[in-house]
Every structure is written in C-alpha cells, then in structure tokens.
Design a protein around this motif. Structure first.
Motif, PDB file in Angstrom:
ATOM      1  N   SER A  98     -15.638 -20.881  11.428  1.00  0.00           N
ATOM      2  CA  SER A  98     -16.582 -21.034  10.840  1.00  0.00           C
ATOM      3  C   SER A  98     -16.378 -21.086   9.898  1.00  0.00           C
ATOM      4  CB  SER A  98     -18.035 -20.050  11.073  1.00  0.00           C
ATOM      5  OG  SER A  98     -18.503 -20.136  12.639  1.00  0.00           O
ATOM      6  N   THR A  99     -15.335 -19.500   9.044  1.00  0.00           N
ATOM      7  CA  THR A  99     -14.807 -19.847   7.814  1.00  0.00           C
ATOM      8  C   THR A  99     -14.010 -20.702   7.529  1.00  0.00           C
ATOM      9  OG1 THR A  99     -15.317 -17.438   7.785  1.00  0.00           O
ATOM     10  CG2 THR A  99     -13.638 -18.209   6.250  1.00  0.00           C
ATOM     11  N   GLN A 100     -13.021 -21.290   8.179  1.00  0.00           N
ATOM     12  CA  GLN A 100     -11.710 -22.334   7.896  1.00  0.00           C
ATOM     13  C   GLN A 100     -13.101 -23.373   7.386  1.00  0.00           C
ATOM     14  OE1 GLN A 100     -10.102 -23.670  11.137  1.00  0.00           O
ATOM     15  NE2 GLN A 100      -7.834 -23.869   9.763  1.00  0.00           N
ATOM     16  N   GLN A 101     -13.892 -23.746   8.631  1.00  0.00           N
ATOM     17  CA  GLN A 101     -14.372 -24.975   8.687  1.00  0.00           C
ATOM     18  C   GLN A 101     -15.633 -25.037   7.365  1.00  0.00           C
ATOM     19  OE1 GLN A 101     -17.283 -25.169  11.903  1.00  0.00           O
ATOM     20  NE2 GLN A 101     -15.530 -25.633  13.096  1.00  0.00           N
ATOM     21  N   ILE A 102     -15.584 -23.971   6.790  1.00  0.00           N
ATOM     22  CA  ILE A 102     -16.384 -23.508   5.088  1.00  0.00           C
ATOM     23  C   ILE A 102     -15.678 -23.860   3.983  1.00  0.00           C
ATOM     24  CG2 ILE A 102     -17.666 -22.033   3.457  1.00  0.00           C
ATOM     25  CD1 ILE A 102     -18.491 -21.297   5.704  1.00  0.00           C
ATOM     26  N   THR A 103     -14.030 -23.297   3.783  1.00  0.00           N
ATOM     27  CA  THR A 103     -13.287 -23.384   3.335  1.00  0.00           C
ATOM     28  C   THR A 103     -12.706 -25.182   2.633  1.00  0.00           C
ATOM     29  OG1 THR A 103     -11.452 -22.345   5.172  1.00  0.00           O
ATOM     30  CG2 THR A 103     -12.500 -21.350   2.904  1.00  0.00           C
ATOM     31  N   LYS A 104     -12.389 -25.662   4.152  1.00  0.00           N
ATOM     32  CA  LYS A 104     -11.847 -26.894   4.438  1.00  0.00           C
ATOM     33  C   LYS A 104     -12.871 -27.946   3.412  1.00  0.00           C
ATOM     34  CE  LYS A 104      -9.944 -28.025   8.249  1.00  0.00           C
ATOM     35  NZ  LYS A 104     -10.017 -28.682   9.271  1.00  0.00           N
ATOM     36  N   ALA A 105     -14.280 -27.761   4.044  1.00  0.00           N
ATOM     37  CA  ALA A 105     -15.260 -28.345   3.098  1.00  0.00           C
ATOM     38  C   ALA A 105     -15.599 -28.934   1.488  1.00  0.00           C
ATOM     39  CB  ALA A 105     -16.837 -28.154   3.999  1.00  0.00           C
ATOM     40  N   MET A 106     -15.119 -27.143   1.190  1.00  0.00           N
ATOM     41  CA  MET A 106     -15.579 -26.499  -0.030  1.00  0.00           C
ATOM     42  C   MET A 106     -13.653 -26.755  -0.434  1.00  0.00           C
ATOM     43  SD  MET A 106     -16.489 -22.405  -0.134  1.00  0.00           S
ATOM     44  CE  MET A 106     -16.666 -22.689  -1.968  1.00  0.00           C
ATOM     45  N   LYS A 107     -12.758 -27.198  -0.296  1.00  0.00           N
ATOM     46  CA  LYS A 107     -11.458 -27.637  -0.254  1.00  0.00           C
ATOM     47  C   LYS A 107     -12.051 -29.247  -1.061  1.00  0.00           C
ATOM     48  CE  LYS A 107      -6.916 -29.172   0.180  1.00  0.00           C
ATOM     49  NZ  LYS A 107      -5.903 -29.062   2.195  1.00  0.00           N
ATOM     50  N   MET A 108     -12.492 -29.608  -0.066  1.00  0.00           N
ATOM     51  CA  MET A 108     -12.607 -31.655   0.027  1.00  0.00           C
ATOM     52  C   MET A 108     -13.728 -32.071  -0.906  1.00  0.00           C
ATOM     53  SD  MET A 108     -12.968 -32.526   4.278  1.00  0.00           S
ATOM     54  CE  MET A 108     -14.053 -34.180   3.138  1.00  0.00           C
ATOM     55  N   VAL A 109     -14.814 -30.701  -1.521  1.00  0.00           N
ATOM     56  CA  VAL A 109     -15.891 -31.104  -2.407  1.00  0.00           C
ATOM     57  C   VAL A 109     -14.917 -30.835  -3.564  1.00  0.00           C
ATOM     58  CG1 VAL A 109     -17.558 -30.487  -3.762  1.00  0.00           C
ATOM     59  CG2 VAL A 109     -17.123 -30.645  -1.063  1.00  0.00           C
ATOM     60  N   ALA A 110     -13.232 -29.832  -3.933  1.00  0.00           N
ATOM     61  CA  ALA A 110     -13.126 -29.223  -5.096  1.00  0.00           C
ATOM     62  C   ALA A 110     -12.871 -30.799  -5.165  1.00  0.00           C
ATOM     63  CB  ALA A 110     -12.609 -28.306  -4.973  1.00  0.00           C
ATOM     64  N   ALA A 111     -11.178 -31.093  -4.741  1.00  0.00           N
ATOM     65  CA  ALA A 111     -10.402 -32.279  -4.869  1.00  0.00           C
ATOM     66  C   ALA A 111     -11.470 -33.577  -5.247  1.00  0.00           C
ATOM     67  CB  ALA A 111     -10.108 -32.465  -3.687  1.00  0.00           C
ATOM     68  N   SER A 112     -12.947 -33.839  -4.759  1.00  0.00           N
ATOM     69  CA  SER A 112     -14.162 -34.960  -5.546  1.00  0.00           C
ATOM     70  C   SER A 112     -13.483 -35.146  -6.809  1.00  0.00           C
ATOM     71  CB  SER A 112     -14.453 -35.293  -4.227  1.00  0.00           C
ATOM     72  OG  SER A 112     -15.350 -36.565  -5.383  1.00  0.00           O
ATOM     73  N   LYS A 113     -14.255 -33.514  -6.921  1.00  0.00           N
ATOM     74  CA  LYS A 113     -14.129 -33.066  -8.519  1.00  0.00           C
ATOM     75  C   LYS A 113     -13.839 -33.066  -9.482  1.00  0.00           C
ATOM     76  CE  LYS A 113     -18.747 -30.216  -7.440  1.00  0.00           C
ATOM     77  NZ  LYS A 113     -19.298 -28.919  -7.394  1.00  0.00           N
ATOM     78  N   LEU A 114     -12.240 -32.850  -9.315  1.00  0.00           N
ATOM     79  CA  LEU A 114     -11.276 -32.278  -9.576  1.00  0.00           C
ATOM     80  C   LEU A 114     -10.469 -33.931  -9.886  1.00  0.00           C
ATOM     81  CD1 LEU A 114      -8.296 -30.882 -10.814  1.00  0.00           C
ATOM     82  CD2 LEU A 114      -7.563 -31.255  -8.840  1.00  0.00           C
ATOM     83  N   ARG A 115     -10.593 -35.049  -8.965  1.00  0.00           N
ATOM     84  CA  ARG A 115     -10.219 -36.502  -9.676  1.00  0.00           C
ATOM     85  C   ARG A 115     -11.441 -37.088 -10.421  1.00  0.00           C
ATOM     86  NH1 ARG A 115      -9.805 -37.106  -3.580  1.00  0.00           N
ATOM     87  NH2 ARG A 115     -11.824 -37.275  -3.411  1.00  0.00           N
ATOM     88  N   LYS A 116     -12.822 -36.697 -10.304  1.00  0.00           N
ATOM     89  CA  LYS A 116     -13.890 -36.838 -12.036  1.00  0.00           C
ATOM     90  C   LYS A 116     -13.245 -36.293 -13.312  1.00  0.00           C
ATOM     91  CE  LYS A 116     -17.347 -38.417  -8.619  1.00  0.00           C
ATOM     92  NZ  LYS A 116     -18.477 -37.631  -8.546  1.00  0.00           N
ATOM     93  N   ALA A 117     -12.368 -35.154 -13.049  1.00  0.00           N
ATOM     94  CA  ALA A 117     -12.642 -34.304 -14.367  1.00  0.00           C
ATOM     95  C   ALA A 117     -11.184 -34.384 -14.781  1.00  0.00           C
ATOM     96  CB  ALA A 117     -12.001 -32.945 -13.795  1.00  0.00           C
ATOM     97  N   GLN A 118     -10.164 -34.807 -13.616  1.00  0.00           N
ATOM     98  CA  GLN A 118      -9.228 -35.444 -14.391  1.00  0.00           C
ATOM     99  C   GLN A 118      -8.605 -36.298 -15.193  1.00  0.00           C
ATOM    100  OE1 GLN A 118      -5.611 -35.025 -10.725  1.00  0.00           O
ATOM    101  NE2 GLN A 118      -4.112 -35.182 -12.216  1.00  0.00           N
ATOM    102  N   ASP A 119      -9.516 -37.465 -14.714  1.00  0.00           N
ATOM    103  CA  ASP A 119      -9.590 -39.266 -15.204  1.00  0.00           C
ATOM    104  C   ASP A 119     -10.610 -38.434 -16.419  1.00  0.00           C
ATOM    105  OD1 ASP A 119      -8.559 -39.675 -13.047  1.00  0.00           O
ATOM    106  OD2 ASP A 119     -10.609 -40.473 -12.047  1.00  0.00           O
ATOM    107  N   LYS A 120     -11.269 -37.639 -16.955  1.00  0.00           N
ATOM    108  CA  LYS A 120     -11.543 -37.650 -18.385  1.00  0.00           C
ATOM    109  C   LYS A 120     -10.631 -36.809 -19.158  1.00  0.00           C
ATOM    110  CE  LYS A 120     -16.996 -36.604 -16.540  1.00  0.00           C
ATOM    111  NZ  LYS A 120     -17.994 -35.824 -16.376  1.00  0.00           N
ATOM    112  N   ILE A 121     -10.342 -35.745 -18.192  1.00  0.00           N
ATOM    113  CA  ILE A 121      -8.785 -35.428 -19.712  1.00  0.00           C
ATOM    114  C   ILE A 121      -7.764 -36.130 -19.512  1.00  0.00           C
ATOM    115  CG2 ILE A 121      -7.616 -33.761 -17.651  1.00  0.00           C
ATOM    116  CD1 ILE A 121      -8.113 -32.910 -21.413  1.00  0.00           C
TER     117      ILE A 121
END
Length: 295
Positions: free
Chosen positions: A16-39
């Motif tokens: 269950s913990t692994q599923q949560i961390t995997k989901a958080m990784k995907m969310v962070a990856a999505s936010k990273l793309r947007k933040a990286q584009d801005k900077i």
C-alpha cells in the motif's frame, strides 16, 4: 501461523505504501515539467534584463544613481528570506535550507539583529518554534505562486531596505540544476553587489551610443526595481522546480526501497510457510509410524 499472518500483513502494508509513493512520484513529475518550463523560460529574460541594466549603468557611469546599491557603513539589522516548501517528503530539500540559514545567523551575522522572512510552511514551522524573529506574512506564497505574489514580497524587502529598517537583505534558496541535483544558495539581494572591475571593463568595451527616451532618470527608476523583482521571482521559480525534482527523486527511491522490502518479506513468508508445511508433514509421518508400531 501467527508469525505467517504478521509477515503477510507487513507485505500488504508495504505494498500500500509503495502504491502511494508511486502516485506521489507521478504527481511530482507532472508538477516538475510545469515548474521546469517556467524557470527555463524565465532565466534568459532575467539574464538579459540584468545585462541591459549593467550596460546602461556602466554607460552612465557617475550619472547613474542606484539607491538599492547604497551599502551601509555598518550592518546591524539583517533580513534573511528563507525559501522552503509547504510540505515534506522531498528528501533533504528543507533540511539543507534550514541548515544554511542557521549557519548564516550563527556565524556570518553573529551578534546582529536578524529577522527571518519565511516563504514556505516548513521553514516557518521550524523557526517559529524556536527563538527566532520570524515574519510569516508570506509563508503560504507557494499555494499560488505567481509574479504578483513574488512582487509583493520583493517590494516589502526593497521598501524596508530603503527606509533603513534593514542594512542588508539575503535570500536562502535551492537552485534547480536537474531532477536529482539542487544547490543551496545564500545570495545577497540588497544592497545590489556591484563589481567595479567588471563595470569598468564593460564601459571600456561598449561603443554603443544610447538614446534615452523619455530620460535617463526615468529609465533607471523603472528598470532597477523591475530587475530586482524579476531576480527575486526567478529564485522562487528555481526553488519551486528544485522542490518538485527533490520530491520526485525521493519518492522514486522510496518506491524502489518498498519493492526491495516486499521481495525480502515475500521470501521470508515463503520460507516460513515451507517450514510450517514441513513440520506438519513430519508430525503426520511421526504419528502414523507411532500408530503402526502400536498396532
């Protein structure tokens, strides 16, 4: 059997913990793309703006009057802008900022009157619980990071510097290099550091005859504050991208570690189960032999 059930429950919990961390990784990856584009888009603009400001200031020489570059004879009151994140689970991202800030206060500004302006809830929570003078009015800026929000913070620092409340303003933040690399910076924001040798060299090399419209004073009056606000906003974008990169990397490692732990627990479960089955078989065979001998 009780031990087997405990191992089985641990396997389910880690899964269950692994599923949560995997989901958080995907969310962070999505936010990273947007933040990286801005900077990535902001850096060339910020660098070009400072280049223009440096050239114009060098061309004007003594005519340029920059109140934000006026250093104090003695630094007594210091404002440190501490840029952290709102949430944890991003590795050493916040710990490194807190460590660098404490070093500034205890070493570079020992004996000075230091005020911390915290941007991000993690830094605010840490320093507010300890014996630090903290301004938390802008702590939740990353809930809706925009140039307008960054401009308000920069204008506050600039105004307090001009009216003499603070003799120096520093900013501690993480620079985004790549997904796995963030570099902590403790930069001087005010007064603006001027490299005399570089300015002199630029002035000698420059052959451009500037035409000022409407006039020199108005241009500098508009350009200098704008460049400072852009610089401040760029640092916040850097920190935001660095946070998402650190969180993505941290969750990726957590997911891998959970996978390794699941493998170990599964192996332990299978061995324990096999041992239990072997024990039961031996007990049955032993009982059968005892019955045969008795008859």
């Amino acid at each position: 059997m009780a031990a087997l059930n405990e191992v089985k429950e641990r396997i389910g919990s880690v899964t269950s913990t692994q599923q949560i961390t995997k989901a958080m990784k995907m969310v962070a990856a999505s936010k990273l793309r947007k933040a990286q584009d801005k900077i990535t888009q902001m850096r060339p603009y910020s660098e070009k703006l400072f280049s223009i400001l440096g050239n114009v200031t060098a061309a004007l020489k003594e005519e340029a009057n920059n109140p934000y570059a006026q250093g104090r004879d003695e630094i007594k009151n210091v404002l440190i802008v501490v840029v952290t994140s709102d949430r944890g689970l991003c590795g050493a991202f916040n710990a490194n900022i807190i460590k660098a800030t404490r070093q500034l206060v205890e070493e570079k500004y020992a004996g000075k009157n230091v005020t911390l302006l915290t941007l991000g809830n993690k830094g605010n929570e840490f320093f507010a619980k300890r014996d630090y003078n903290v301004i938390s009015d802008y702590a939740e800026i990353f809930h809706d990071l925009s140039f307008e929000q960054a401009r308000k913070v920069a204008e506050y620092a600039m105004a307090e510097f001009l009216n003499g409340t603070y003799d120096a303003v520093d900013i501690v933040y993480n620079e985004f290099v790549n997904v796995v690399t963030q570099v902590v910076h403790a930069d001087r924001f005010l007064p603006v550091a001027a490299d005399a040798d570089e300015s002199k060299e630029n002035a000698q090399e420059m052959e451009v005859d500037y035409i000022f419209e409407p006039n020199k004073e108005d241009i500098l009056k508009e350009l200098i504050p704008k460049s400072l606000k852009i610089s401040f906003y760029t640092k916040l974008l850097d920190s935001n991208a660095a946070e998402q990169g650190a969180r993505m990397s941290s969750m990726d490692k957590a997911t891998d570690n959970a996978g390794e732990l699941i493998k170990q627990l599964t192996l332990m479960y299978n061995r324990s189960r096999q041992a239990a089955i072997t024990t039961e078989i031996l007990e049955i065979v032993g009982g059968a032999e005892a019955l045969a001998q008795g008859s």
